[in-house]
Write a protein that holds these residues in place. Sequence first.
Motif, PDB file in Angstrom:
ATOM      1  N   VAL A  79      10.315  -1.642  15.246  1.00 27.49           N
ATOM      2  CA  VAL A  79       9.404  -0.696  15.905  1.00 27.49           C
ATOM      3  C   VAL A  79       9.029   0.428  14.942  1.00 27.49           C
ATOM      4  O   VAL A  79       7.862   0.843  14.877  1.00 27.49           O
ATOM      5  CB  VAL A  79      10.032  -0.124  17.196  1.00 27.49           C
ATOM      6  N   ASN A  80       9.997   0.919  14.184  1.00 25.50           N
ATOM      7  CA  ASN A  80       9.745   1.979  13.210  1.00 25.50           C
ATOM      8  C   ASN A  80       8.720   1.523  12.166  1.00 25.50           C
ATOM      9  O   ASN A  80       7.780   2.247  11.838  1.00 25.50           O
ATOM     10  CB  ASN A  80      11.060   2.368  12.526  1.00 25.50           C
ATOM     11  N   GLU A  81       8.908   0.298  11.668  1.00 23.17           N
ATOM     12  CA  GLU A  81       7.987  -0.236  10.657  1.00 23.17           C
ATOM     13  C   GLU A  81       6.580  -0.417  11.223  1.00 23.17           C
ATOM     14  O   GLU A  81       5.589  -0.107  10.552  1.00 23.17           O
ATOM     15  CB  GLU A  81       8.517  -1.585  10.137  1.00 23.17           C
ATOM     16  N   GLU A  82       6.495  -0.914  12.464  1.00 21.50           N
ATOM     17  CA  GLU A  82       5.180  -1.151  13.071  1.00 21.50           C
ATOM     18  C   GLU A  82       4.484   0.166  13.432  1.00 21.50           C
ATOM     19  O   GLU A  82       3.262   0.281  13.319  1.00 21.50           O
ATOM     20  CB  GLU A  82       5.317  -2.037  14.318  1.00 21.50           C
ATOM     21  N   LEU A  83       5.251   1.172  13.873  1.00 23.08           N
ATOM     22  CA  LEU A  83       4.671   2.494  14.142  1.00 23.08           C
ATOM     23  C   LEU A  83       4.100   3.090  12.859  1.00 23.08           C
ATOM     24  O   LEU A  83       3.006   3.660  12.840  1.00 23.08           O
ATOM     25  CB  LEU A  83       5.727   3.443  14.721  1.00 23.08           C
ATOM     26  N   THR A  84       4.859   2.961  11.776  1.00 24.74           N
ATOM     27  CA  THR A  84       4.419   3.459  10.474  1.00 24.74           C
ATOM     28  C   THR A  84       3.123   2.776  10.054  1.00 24.74           C
ATOM     29  O   THR A  84       2.166   3.425   9.624  1.00 24.74           O
ATOM     30  CB  THR A  84       5.512   3.218   9.404  1.00 24.74           C
ATOM     31  N   ASP A  85       3.102   1.451  10.207  1.00 21.96           N
ATOM     32  CA  ASP A  85       1.912   0.683   9.836  1.00 21.96           C
ATOM     33  C   ASP A  85       0.714   1.061  10.706  1.00 21.96           C
ATOM     34  O   ASP A  85      -0.420   1.158  10.226  1.00 21.96           O
ATOM     35  CB  ASP A  85       2.207  -0.819   9.972  1.00 21.96           C
ATOM     36  N   LEU A  86       0.981   1.303  11.989  1.00 25.83           N
ATOM     37  CA  LEU A  86      -0.078   1.669  12.935  1.00 25.83           C
ATOM     38  C   LEU A  86      -0.780   2.954  12.511  1.00 25.83           C
ATOM     39  O   LEU A  86      -1.990   3.102  12.657  1.00 25.83           O
ATOM     40  CB  LEU A  86       0.530   1.834  14.334  1.00 25.83           C
ATOM     41  N   MET A  87      -0.011   3.890  11.959  1.00 25.84           N
ATOM     42  CA  MET A  87      -0.572   5.192  11.579  1.00 25.84           C
ATOM     43  C   MET A  87      -1.043   5.241  10.125  1.00 25.84           C
ATOM     44  O   MET A  87      -1.404   6.298   9.628  1.00 25.84           O
ATOM     45  CB  MET A  87       0.464   6.296  11.846  1.00 25.84           C
ATOM     46  N   GLY A  88      -1.028   4.077   9.463  1.00 27.30           N
ATOM     47  CA  GLY A  88      -1.594   4.047   8.105  1.00 27.30           C
ATOM     48  C   GLY A  88      -0.668   3.553   7.028  1.00 27.30           C
ATOM     49  O   GLY A  88      -1.086   3.332   5.892  1.00 27.30           O
ATOM     50  N   GLY A  89       0.623   3.426   7.337  1.00 27.69           N
ATOM     51  CA  GLY A  89       1.571   2.882   6.359  1.00 27.69           C
ATOM     52  C   GLY A  89       2.124   3.921   5.409  1.00 27.69           C
ATOM     53  O   GLY A  89       3.316   4.227   5.422  1.00 27.69           O
ATOM     54  N   THR A  90       1.273   4.466   4.556  1.00 24.97           N
ATOM     55  CA  THR A  90       1.720   5.472   3.586  1.00 24.97           C
ATOM     56  C   THR A  90       0.760   6.650   3.599  1.00 24.97           C
ATOM     57  O   THR A  90      -0.346   6.578   4.145  1.00 24.97           O
ATOM     58  CB  THR A  90       1.753   4.896   2.154  1.00 24.97           C
ATOM     59  N   GLN A  91       1.186   7.735   2.976  1.00 27.29           N
ATOM     60  CA  GLN A  91       0.346   8.935   2.918  1.00 27.29           C
ATOM     61  C   GLN A  91      -0.962   8.634   2.189  1.00 27.29           C
ATOM     62  O   GLN A  91      -0.975   7.979   1.142  1.00 27.29           O
ATOM     63  CB  GLN A  91       1.076  10.068   2.202  1.00 27.29           C
ATOM     64  N   SER A  92      -2.063   9.103   2.736  1.00 28.23           N
ATOM     65  CA  SER A  92      -3.379   8.955   2.102  1.00 28.23           C
ATOM     66  C   SER A  92      -3.774  10.294   1.495  1.00 28.23           C
ATOM     67  O   SER A  92      -4.052  11.252   2.212  1.00 28.23           O
ATOM     68  CB  SER A  92      -4.411   8.505   3.143  1.00 28.23           C
ATOM     69  N   LYS A  93      -3.777  10.361   0.181  1.00 32.58           N
ATOM     70  CA  LYS A  93      -4.064  11.621  -0.505  1.00 32.58           C
ATOM     71  C   LYS A  93      -5.559  11.802  -0.724  1.00 32.58           C
ATOM     72  O   LYS A  93      -6.336  10.859  -0.625  1.00 32.58           O
ATOM     73  CB  LYS A  93      -3.334  11.655  -1.846  1.00 32.58           C
ATOM     74  N   LEU A  94      -5.942  13.048  -1.005  1.00 30.99           N
ATOM     75  CA  LEU A  94      -7.340  13.353  -1.277  1.00 30.99           C
ATOM     76  C   LEU A  94      -7.791  12.677  -2.567  1.00 30.99           C
ATOM     77  O   LEU A  94      -7.040  12.624  -3.551  1.00 30.99           O
ATOM     78  CB  LEU A  94      -7.543  14.865  -1.408  1.00 30.99           C
ATOM     79  N   THR A  95      -9.015  12.165  -2.557  1.00 29.66           N
ATOM     80  CA  THR A  95      -9.614  11.599  -3.764  1.00 29.66           C
ATOM     81  C   THR A  95     -10.111  12.732  -4.651  1.00 29.66           C
ATOM     82  O   THR A  95     -10.784  13.653  -4.173  1.00 29.66           O
ATOM     83  CB  THR A  95     -10.800  10.674  -3.402  1.00 29.66           C
ATOM     84  N   VAL A  96      -9.776  12.677  -5.911  1.00 30.51           N
ATOM     85  CA  VAL A  96     -10.149  13.748  -6.847  1.00 30.51           C
ATOM     86  C   VAL A  96     -11.239  13.235  -7.779  1.00 30.51           C
ATOM     87  O   VAL A  96     -11.168  12.116  -8.293  1.00 30.51           O
ATOM     88  CB  VAL A  96      -8.920  14.207  -7.668  1.00 30.51           C
ATOM     89  N   ALA A  97     -12.261  14.047  -7.998  1.00 21.40           N
ATOM     90  CA  ALA A  97     -13.373  13.658  -8.870  1.00 21.40           C
ATOM     91  C   ALA A  97     -12.904  13.518 -10.315  1.00 21.40           C
ATOM     92  O   ALA A  97     -12.055  14.281 -10.786  1.00 21.40           O
ATOM     93  CB  ALA A  97     -14.483  14.705  -8.788  1.00 21.40           C
ATOM     94  N   ALA A  98     -13.463  12.539 -11.011  1.00 20.99           N
ATOM     95  CA  ALA A  98     -13.120  12.339 -12.422  1.00 20.99           C
ATOM     96  C   ALA A  98     -13.523  13.558 -13.238  1.00 20.99           C
ATOM     97  O   ALA A  98     -12.852  13.948 -14.189  1.00 20.99           O
ATOM     98  CB  ALA A  98     -13.816  11.085 -12.944  1.00 20.99           C
TER      99      ALA A  98
END
Length: 447
Positions: A79-98
């Motif tokens: 359940v913990n793994e599926e809850l994590t996956d449901l909310m995106g899996g891992t942290q999504s960081k801001l995209t930084v311009a080159a």
Amino acid sequence: MLFEGLADRLQEAFKKLKGKGKITEEHVNEALREVRMALLEADVNFKVVKDFIAKVKAKAIGQEVLNSLTPAQQVVKIVNEELTDLMGGTQSKLTVAAKPPTIIMLVGLQGAGKTTTAGKLANHLKKQNKKPLMVAADIYRPAAIKQLQVLGEQLSIPVFTMPEGNSPIEIARQAIDKAVSLFCDTVIIDTAGRLHINQELMAELDGIKNVVQPQEILLVVDAMTGQDAVTVAESFNATLDVTGLILTKLDGDARGGAALSIKAVTGKPIKFVGMGEKLDALEPFHPERMASRILGMGDILSLIEKAQSTIDMDQAAEMEKKLLKEEFTLEQFLDQLQMIKKMGSIESILNMIPGMGNIKKLQNVEINDKEILHVEAIIRSMTKKERRNPNILNGSRRKRIALGSGTRVQDVNKLLKQFEESKKMMKQMQGMQKLAKKGGFKLPFMK
């Protein structure tokens, strides 16, 4: 408390499983029925709940789970793994311009909190050693520009504005040139709130997007609107192809359905969550940590990060030295309270400590932030000599302190008793790590 009802229901369902010596498929089905009802009551999207339960069930009734030595723990892990996956899996960081500046557009409905969120995001980036420029492109709401300017003054962050009559597209275009001239590496464009069904205003947002080519288009949504937040996200995403979301007022939403539904429905990650009104109350969203908190496992990593960002480590080290020399006084005790207060509400801190939520329920402990004010008032009503040597506090002194702090003599006695208990416990923990030292003693505002 965020997810409070959901957390209680899930933990109760798994407690029943742990009571079984050996679990069967029927036991798993019974637990998942509870999980399903808990998610629906938390205002999670029906289709999301259906898919979630199907995934958990497929894994939970496998023979390797039913025949394992700790099947209940295995189910919780799934359940913990599926809850994590449901909310995106891992942290999504801001995209930084080159090549700087990185351009971030904030969009959303009226009243979602975009302007305040612009200030919070700018403050967060400033702490990351970025140099942001905030852009006042909301020309429709009265006082929106002034609000952003006030936030800029409070945070010492520049705000770009233009005279009345300029369009939001022109303001955004010229803001980029200004950012380059000021050597700002990030531009945060605060756009006007609009209904997602207003095609003219949505086209204006699309125009800004085409002109400035942002790295991030962040949709700011009010978590307390529940499933409406998901509907809004779908509409904005269809027009603008947003890159991520910021959920505001998540601390005020006890259900949390939007946080659990929005990634699955839109495919877009939650990048930040607003956890209060203060300008430092914006947190990067970590799906795995949130899942852990929902299941009562705590969130020690966020607690450590919060401590590191708010506590003066030199002051903490000095306090440790005094404790080792047995010089810990009520003055240091007050300083310690001030440091803890900076980290947020006491309840939110305790909920990050694994198992602490369950202990509060078992012992029927009431956590009341107002108690801190009483403790501070009592200590501040003492003389410097009394704070440094509480042993001299006889009956008459205690009456005077109670009168001066607007409390009762019993409250003064209770504080002094708990202070002595704290000193004893802290001495016993001198060999432990610093984090354990800070978290282990009995707090004076736990009734």
